[in-house]
Design a protein around this motif. Structure first.
Motif, short mmCIF file in Angstrom:
data_model
loop_
_atom_site.label_atom_id
_atom_site.label_comp_id
_atom_site.label_asym_id
_atom_site.label_seq_id
_atom_site.Cartn_x
_atom_site.Cartn_y
_atom_site.Cartn_z
N GLY A 188 1.52 -9.14 4.37
CA GLY A 188 2.06 -7.63 4.40
C GLY A 188 1.95 -7.14 3.51
N ARG A 189 1.99 -7.37 2.39
CA ARG A 189 2.76 -6.27 1.23
C ARG A 189 0.85 -5.96 0.44
NH1 ARG A 189 1.69 -6.52 -4.29
NH2 ARG A 189 2.75 -4.50 -5.23
N SER A 190 0.03 -7.26 0.81
CA SER A 190 -0.93 -6.94 0.94
C SER A 190 -2.01 -6.16 0.87
CB SER A 190 -2.07 -8.15 0.86
OG SER A 190 -3.32 -7.89 0.37
N VAL A 191 -1.90 -6.37 2.96
CA VAL A 191 -2.31 -5.53 4.05
C VAL A 191 -2.14 -3.92 3.77
CG1 VAL A 191 -2.64 -4.90 6.21
CG2 VAL A 191 -2.93 -7.01 5.31
N TRP A 192 -0.75 -3.71 3.44
CA TRP A 192 -0.17 -2.09 3.64
C TRP A 192 -0.85 -1.64 2.28
CZ3 TRP A 192 2.23 1.35 6.19
CH2 TRP A 192 2.76 2.17 5.63
N VAL A 193 -1.05 -2.26 1.62
CA VAL A 193 -1.47 -1.59 0.13
C VAL A 193 -2.85 -1.18 0.25
CG1 VAL A 193 -2.45 -1.95 -1.85
CG2 VAL A 193 0.06 -2.44 -1.91
N GLN A 194 -3.82 -2.02 1.19
CA GLN A 194 -5.43 -2.07 1.25
C GLN A 194 -5.72 -0.66 2.35
OE1 GLN A 194 -7.53 -5.69 0.92
NE2 GLN A 194 -6.22 -6.86 -0.41
N ASN A 195 -4.50 -0.96 3.28
CA ASN A 195 -4.96 -0.41 4.23
C ASN A 195 -3.53 0.71 4.48
OD1 ASN A 195 -7.44 -2.26 5.83
ND2 ASN A 195 -5.55 -3.34 4.85
N LYS A 196 -3.24 1.63 3.82
CA LYS A 196 -1.71 2.10 3.87
C LYS A 196 -2.28 3.17 4.75
CE LYS A 196 1.93 4.34 1.45
NZ LYS A 196 2.43 4.47 -0.33
#
Length: 414
Positions: A188-196
């Motif tokens: 979830g953190r990875s997805v948020w960082v890349q698609n904020k």
């Protein structure tokens, strides 16, 4: 070039899932000496309840993440599905408080009652993990998916070992819950960082629109797959209530060892297959060549190892898990027949969702559910031996998967 990318994508997911499947298999001989068959049986009952409730909590909206034409619309699906899962997980405490004890007794194990209070946490962790996996699948981020699956297996395995060594009751329930939650947080953190920018732009109006647009998912796909999940879990519920927790422990170990490696690899192939046929169907209106090619590959991959496993499984279980677990090996020898057909046809069963054949999905799952209910009734009222029950289970599964393959071929044609 495109073909090379697809091959690399499959190889990336296969490598990750192969390593992820190796971890629980590698530590299983230790777990069988730390936990009793009854512990395995209790964990199997809990995981069966989790499988059912996880599906209910999202309405299967996560399946729509790969379908929208734009990433912004897909982001609306992501945020809506996560919010829905949080809401249902919280509301789940009400029936647990009111009927948890009754349900646990109905499943043949009153001690399961207090573990139900952990169930909403497990549901939310599982669904969050799945939602982010589908997003990465949409973005063709197969390396991220692969790494995260390894993290999930590693965390769960580590906590199972720690709680087993510490003799903590319910270690095989608590461990996977914590492991899944940590894996969900990482991806979830990875997805948020890349698609904020995409995810933060999501709003209630957009979420309402995707909820309406993909309303067939909770109306047709979710009920159909819920029936399917219940059908799959009926053997667990049946064995736990008709036979014993020890027999259920043997069955759960056999089923896990037979299906875990094959299902992980089959799902990895299916993830890529879903993305490819979604694109092909949108551009060409058919995906028959992809269907045929994938079916040939899954058959060629499965045939040699499944033959070998069928021949040596009882001896292998006795050597690897200990003499007390040979009975589980005998169960596994039966179950491997159904696992072969499941491995072949599972990756290609995504076609019905892509073409919108929701009624077919519902009908297929109803047929399997009714078949297993009949098997449940027979085993409970006619004192059928567990080995015969397993053979009936295998025959039903194999026949239905074969019919499913024929239907998927029809859907793949223009």
């Amino acid at each position: 070039m495109k073909k090379q990318f697809v091959t690399l994508a499959v190889a990336t997911l296969l490598a990750g899932t192969a390593f992820a499947q190796a971890l629980p298999i590698a530590i299983s001989p230790v777990l069988t000496r730390l936990y009793s068959p009854e512990d395995f049986g209790l964990a199997a009952l809990y995981m069966s309840c989790l499988a059912v409730m996880s599906l209910v909590a999202t309405g299967r909206y996560e399946l729509a993440i790969t379908l929208p034409a734009t990433d912004q619309e897909a982001a609306h699906v992501v945020t809506f599905t996560l919010k829905l899962s949080v809401l249902i997980s919280i509301l789940l405490y009400f029936p647990i408080f009111l009927f948890g004890s009754t349900l646990a007794q109905g499943l043949g194990n009153p001690s399961l009652t207090h573990w139900f209070y952990l169930l909403p946490v497990s549901v939310l962790a599982t669904n969050s993990f799945n939602v982010f996996q589908y997003w990465c699948n949409r973005k063709s981020q197969y390396r991220t998916m692969s790494t995260n699956r390894i993290q999930n297996a590693a965390f769960s395995s580590a906590f199972n070992l720690v709680f087993g060594i510490g003799k903590i009751p319910g270690g095989m329930i608590i461990g996977p819950t914590i492991g899944q939650a940590l894996a969900a947080i990482f991806i979830g953190r990875s997805v948020w960082v890349q698609n904020k920018s995409l995810l933060s732009f999501s709003n209630k109006q957009g979420e309402k629109e995707v909820a309406r647009r993909y309303a067939d998912h909770p109306k047709h796909i979710a009920p159909a797959q819920l029936l399917g999940v219940i059908a799959v879990q009926i053997p667990v519920f049946m064995i736990g209530s008709v036979y014993s927790l020890a027999v259920l422990g043997f069955f759960s170990m056999a089923y896990r060892m037979v299906n875990l490696p094959s299902s992980l690899i089959a799902n990895a192939i299916g993830d890529v297959y879903r993305q490819r046929i979604s694109t092909a169907y949108a551009e060409q209106g058919e995906f028959r060549s992809i269907f045929v090619s994938t079916l040939k590959k899954t058959t060629l991959i499965a045939l040699p190892p499944f033959i070998v496993v069928y021949l040596i499984t009882p001896i292998l279980f006795e050597w690897y898990f200990g003499a007390a677990w040979r009975e589980a090996g005998e169960y596994a020898q039966i179950l491997v027949v159904a696992a072969f057909f499941q491995f072949i046809f599972t990756p290609i069963d995504k076609g019905a969702v892509v073409v919108g054949a929701t009624r077919y999905i519902l009908a297929w799952h109803i047929a399997r559910l009714l078949s297993f209910i009949g098997l449940f009734y027979a085993s409970k009222n006619f004192n059928v031996e567990i080995e015969k029950v397993l053979w009936f289970f295998v025959c039903i599964n194999s026949f239905l998967y074969f019919l499913d393959g024929l239907a998927m071929y029809k859907f793949a044609k223009k």
